[in-house]
Write a protein that holds these residues in place. Sequence first.
Motif, PDB file in Angstrom:
ATOM      1  N   ILE C  69     -62.119  84.219 -11.245  1.00  0.00           N
ATOM      2  CA  ILE C  69     -62.244  84.008  -9.687  1.00  0.00           C
ATOM      3  C   ILE C  69     -63.356  83.378  -9.543  1.00  0.00           C
ATOM      4  CG2 ILE C  69     -61.890  85.033  -7.763  1.00  0.00           C
ATOM      5  CD1 ILE C  69     -60.405  87.190  -8.882  1.00  0.00           C
ATOM      6  N   PRO C  71     -67.019  82.841  -7.675  1.00  0.00           N
ATOM      7  CA  PRO C  71     -67.707  83.845  -6.997  1.00  0.00           C
ATOM      8  C   PRO C  71     -67.591  83.823  -5.458  1.00  0.00           C
ATOM      9  CG  PRO C  71     -69.088  82.554  -8.524  1.00  0.00           C
ATOM     10  CD  PRO C  71     -67.608  82.156  -8.515  1.00  0.00           C
ATOM     11  N   SER C  72     -67.609  82.821  -4.841  1.00  0.00           N
ATOM     12  CA  SER C  72     -67.674  82.650  -3.412  1.00  0.00           C
ATOM     13  C   SER C  72     -66.765  83.634  -2.817  1.00  0.00           C
ATOM     14  CB  SER C  72     -67.758  81.271  -2.917  1.00  0.00           C
ATOM     15  OG  SER C  72     -66.496  80.657  -3.181  1.00  0.00           O
ATOM     16  N   ALA C  73     -65.689  83.943  -3.539  1.00  0.00           N
ATOM     17  CA  ALA C  73     -64.493  84.720  -3.203  1.00  0.00           C
ATOM     18  C   ALA C  73     -64.551  86.314  -3.491  1.00  0.00           C
ATOM     19  CB  ALA C  73     -63.148  84.148  -3.277  1.00  0.00           C
ATOM     20  N   LEU C  74     -65.692  86.571  -4.223  1.00  0.00           N
ATOM     21  CA  LEU C  74     -65.894  87.842  -4.436  1.00  0.00           C
ATOM     22  C   LEU C  74     -67.178  88.587  -4.213  1.00  0.00           C
ATOM     23  CD1 LEU C  74     -64.906  87.156  -8.454  1.00  0.00           C
ATOM     24  CD2 LEU C  74     -63.810  88.352  -6.755  1.00  0.00           C
ATOM     25  N   SER C  75     -67.152  90.093  -3.958  1.00  0.00           N
ATOM     26  CA  SER C  75     -68.256  90.828  -3.719  1.00  0.00           C
ATOM     27  C   SER C  75     -69.446  90.900  -4.738  1.00  0.00           C
ATOM     28  CB  SER C  75     -67.788  92.149  -3.332  1.00  0.00           C
ATOM     29  OG  SER C  75     -66.875  92.199  -2.175  1.00  0.00           O
ATOM     30  N   VAL C 266     -60.928  78.013  -0.499  1.00  0.00           N
ATOM     31  CA  VAL C 266     -62.141  78.667  -0.310  1.00  0.00           C
ATOM     32  C   VAL C 266     -63.176  78.449  -1.038  1.00  0.00           C
ATOM     33  CG1 VAL C 266     -61.117  80.736   0.947  1.00  0.00           C
ATOM     34  CG2 VAL C 266     -61.567  80.768  -1.510  1.00  0.00           C
TER      35      VAL C 266
END
Lengths: 286, 286, 286, 286
Positions: C69, C71-75, C266
Motif C-alpha cells: 500500500i 504510504p501516502s494512504a497509511l498512518s 490517492v
Amino acid sequence: MLHIFPGDTVRTWTVDAGGVDSKGVRRSLGGNPETGPFYIEGAFPGDTLVVKLNRLRLNRDSAVSGDRIEPSALSPGYIQSTKYDDKFDSNWVLDREKGIARLKQPSERLKNYTVKLQPMLGCIAVAPPGHQAFRTGFLGSYGGNMDYNQIREGTTVYLPVSAPGALLFVGDGHAAQGDGELTGDALETSMQVEFTVNLIKGKSTRNPRAENDDYLMSLGIANSLPEAVQAATTDLANWLQRDYKLEPNEAAIVLGTAIQYNIAEVVDPLVHVVAKISKETLAKLK
Amino acid sequence: MLHIFPGDTVRTWTVDAGGVDSKGVRRSLGGNPETGPFYIEGAFPGDTLVVKLNRLRLNRDSAVSGDRIEPSALSPGYIQSTKYDDKFDSNWVLDREKGIARLKQPSERLKNYTVKLQPMLGCIAVAPPGHQAFRTGFLGSYGGNMDYNQIREGTTVYLPVSAPGALLFVGDGHAAQGDGELTGDALETSMQVEFTVNLIKGKSTRNPRAENDDYLMSLGIANSLPEAVQAATTDLANWLQRDYKLEPNEAAIVLGTAIQYNIAEVVDPLVHVVAKISKETLAKLK
Amino acid sequence: MLHIFPGDTVRTWTVDAGGVDSKGVRRSLGGNPETGPFYIEGAFPGDTLVVKLNRLRLNRDSAVSGDRIEPSALSPGYIQSTKYDDKFDSNWVLDREKGIARLKQPSERLKNYTVKLQPMLGCIAVAPPGHQAFRTGFLGSYGGNMDYNQIREGTTVYLPVSAPGALLFVGDGHAAQGDGELTGDALETSMQVEFTVNLIKGKSTRNPRAENDDYLMSLGIANSLPEAVQAATTDLANWLQRDYKLEPNEAAIVLGTAIQYNIAEVVDPLVHVVAKISKETLAKLK
Amino acid sequence: MLHIFPGDTVRTWTVDAGGVDSKGVRRSLGGNPETGPFYIEGAFPGDTLVVKLNRLRLNRDSAVSGDRIEPSALSPGYIQSTKYDDKFDSNWVLDREKGIARLKQPSERLKNYTVKLQPMLGCIAVAPPGHQAFRTGFLGSYGGNMDYNQIREGTTVYLPVSAPGALLFVGDGHAAQGDGELTGDALETSMQVEFTVNLIKGKSTRNPRAENDDYLMSLGIANSLPEAVQAATTDLANWLQRDYKLEPNEAAIVLGTAIQYNIAEVVDPLVHVVAKISKETLAKLK
C-alpha cells in the motif's frame, strides 16, 4: 478556585508537563497539568480576557525533552528508514546564570550543544465554549496547548471568554522550544509565573490573539495547516480593517507587503499558525 | 543560449513579471518571463548547481502589486462578505535612494505607508526532470517560481541538475514581498542581477536548498502545506545527518530546539515552506 | 500522428504501463507509455473533446500489480511497524473466459482469491494548456493518469481542448482496480481499445467530466483531497445550474440529497475525487 | 440513565436535530440532542460496544434540510459569485407509504423532485476518552456525529468503550442524505429506534467500525481528508491482518483490488471517510 479582579496581578507557579514542581516533587498526574482556574470577577461570555505575562522565570535546573521528530512532520520515506536509539538521554541541565540549556549526558556530537533559555508557556486557556471539556493537550478558540514560542515574558494574550469568570488556566512551561514543537515535548520544566488580568467588555474575537512590543499576532488554530493559515490571515485582515479602519484593498496591500507567518505547532491534535505584523509597519498607517 | 563555465560570474537583467524592462519597454509576454537559459558547461544530471546571488539591484522607479488577498489564504466567510474596490490603484513608486516603496496614488489611510526595499528573485530554476515543461508560474524540485523573500542578494541557491547544462533561468524580481506572496503579485519590477555559478559534482538532493550568512535553508515545495512541512523538515534532518554526521536522535534534539519555519508561498500551483537552522546553532555542533 | 475527424471511430491498442504489448514484446520504455496522439480535425482551444469508449477488451492473459500500500494512504504508525516480504509474487493470471483474475503464484491465504475483470483506462488525455509537457504519470485539467475505475467500456469522457487538434492519448490499461489505486500499480496489462470522438464546439469546462448510462461524473483533480472535493462538487453544482437550469438553492437541495463521491486516485502526483449524480435523480428535474 | 445488559434490545425514539419530536413538540434545545445515555452493565474501558440497529423508522411526515452547500466543499470562485435566495423553503414532506420525500413548497424546477427515504442515524456515540465532553455536533474515536448514510436499519456499529458502562447515545436521525452531508443539515427528522447491544470483552480498536450484510467498514474520522483516508485504510488493513490472518503484502493485494471508499462527512468539525470491503471479497480468503 481563586477569584481575582480585573487589574489584579497574580504570582503563581506551574508544574512541568509531567506534574513535577521546582523541588522535583510530583504534584499531579502528567499530561500538561494546569495551574488554575482563576475566576475573573466580571468576566462574561462575549468579553475578551487580557492576560499580560509580566514574569516567566525558570525555578529549577532541569528539564526533559523529546528526542524523536514527530512523524506528522516527516516524509514517509524518512519514517520507514530511520532507526532511533532507545537509550538516548534527553535530560537537560538549565544553567540559569549563563542563560543556556545543555544536555545532561550529551552524546559525543552534542558535547558543546547549548540552547538559549527563552521560557514560554505552552498552555494558556479559558473555559471552552458550550460547556465542553477538553484534555489539556488540546487547543482551540479558547487557547489551550498552543505551544507558541513567542508566548513569553512581556507578551499579552487575548482570549475570548465563554463562561462566567472566564476560568483562566496556565501551564506546560518550556525553557526553550524551536518552531512547531517538533519533538512533541520541548524542554519541559516548572516555572514562576506572574501575570496581570484585564477585560475588554462586550468585545470578542472568535480566536486567541497576542501582542508584544514588536508585533500584533493572530493565532490561527485549526484542523490542518491550510485552514490555520486561512484563520490567521483572515483574523489579521479583520484586525486591520476594524481597529485600523482599513478598507479590504488597503488591508491586502499592508498584509501583502508586511505579513509574517510563524508555524507555532505541528504536532498537537490541532495545528497552529501565527500571522503577525510589526508595530513599525502599523506606525505607518495614518 | 549562453554557455558559461563553473566559476563564471554573469551580469544580466530581468524584466518584470509582465515582461516590461527597466525603460518601460515590453520585451515579452507576461507571466513571469525568464532570463536564460544559461548552459553550464560540465553540469550533468546528478550534480547540484550552486548559484550565488552577488548583486540584485532595482533598475527602475516603478512596480505594481496585487491589491486583493488570494482566496486560498482566507476563510470562506471573509471571501463571501468582502467587497473590493475595482479602481484601487496598486502602482508603486520605488525610491531607491531612501530604500523604500510607496503607493503612487495612495488612498487616504495609506498616505504614509512605506515598505522597505528588499529586492528578491521570485524565480530561479533549472530544467525540470524527465523532459517536462512547466509554465514559469510553476515551482517544484527544480526550483521555479518559489517566491521566497530570502532569495536575495547574498543568498546562495542549490538546485538539483536534471538536464545536461542544467539550463539555469532567473526572473520575476520583487522589490519587496511579505511572507507567502499573499496578494498573488508582490512589488513586481525589473532588476539587475549578478550571479556566480558553481557545481557540486555527483551529489544532488531532490529539492532546492539555500544558504546565506545566517542560515541553512531547506526549501520544501509540495502540493499542500502539511506535505511542504514534511519535505522541508525531512530535508533539514537529512542535511544535519549527512553533512554534520548527526544520528537521528541528535538531529531531533537540534531541530526540536532550533528549527525555524518560514511560509514562503501559499498562492501558487504548489506551496512552499522553508525549514531553516542558524549557523550560530550549527557552530555548536562539534 | 493520426488525423481523425469528429464522428470517427478508432480501433487501436495500448501497451501496459511497463511498455509491453499483448504478445509480451516490449514496445517502449515504461512509465505509462501512451497510444497517440490522435489529431482531431477541427478541434481548437475552447472546445470540448468527447471520447466514447465503445470497447475496452483485454488482449492477453497476464498482468502485474503492486503488492504494497502506498504510504501516502497509511498512518505513520503502520508505516513504521510493517515489514513487507520482498519476494512476494504479484503476477496475475487473467482468465478472460471466466472473467476473473487470480495471482499466478498465490500465497496460501490467497489461494482462492479472485478479482472480477473490469477493464479500465488509467490514462486518457489531451495536450495540457500553455504548451506544457508533463510525464504520463501526471494528471490535471487535461485528463491524464486519472486512474478512475469507472473509465470503462461504455463510458464517455469529456476533455477541455487546449491545443489545435486536441492531441488525444490513451494508455495505462488496468484489468481491475480498487478505489484509489492503492498499491500504486493496479492489474497493469495491455488492451484493445475502440473509441469514437466528437466535438462540442465553443464550450469547455476547465476540468474533465465523464458520463455513463447511470451517472454524470465531475472529475475533481487537485493537489489535495480537500481541494479535489471542492473542485468536483463545484463543477457538479455548475453542471446542474447551467445544463439543468437550477438555481443555487435548487442545486444545493439536489446535491445535498443525491451526490455520491468516489475517491478515484490517492497515490499519484495529484489526487482525484469524483462527484457524481445518478441519471435517475436527474430524470426528476422538470 | 437507563441501565441495560449485553444482549438487551432497546426500543426508543429520537427527536430531530432541532429537538422536536414526532408530534411536533419541542423536547429540548437544538443542536443534535441525543437519546441516552444507556449504561451497559459490564462494559469497561478496553471493551468494544456492539450496537445492532434492528429498526430505524420514521415517525412523522415532515423534515427540514439545509438549502446551501457548505463552503468548505466549494471552490472560492463559486463562493464569491453565488447568490442564494434567503426565502427558499427547504421543508420536506415525508411520504412513508410511497417511501419518498418531496419538498413541501417546491420551486418550479423541483416540482417533481423526490428522494427515496433511507432513514439513518447521524449520531451514535459512547463517552469520549479521558473524561472529555464534546458538543453533539462533534465526532471522533468515540463515534458521535458521524453522519454516514450507511448507518441504517440492519447495520451494526462497533464503538471503543472508554468509560464504565460505555454510555451509549443515539440521535440526529436523517430521513435521507447524500454523501458528505453537503448542506450541513440533511432531512432532519425524528425516529423510532430499536437496537440490541453486545460487548466484545477486552478487545478494542481505536476507532469506530461498522458492518452490514454486504460490507466491513472502517470509519476514518480525522482532522482532514488525507488523514481520514489514512485512518480508514490503516484500520481496514489491520482488520484484515488480525481477523483474517493476512500478511501485509496479502492485505495490500486485497485492498488494492477491492477497497471502496465513501466520503461520509465533509462539513463537520472533523471529517469522515469510510474504507470498506465487500463480504463477497472476504469469502474468497481461505
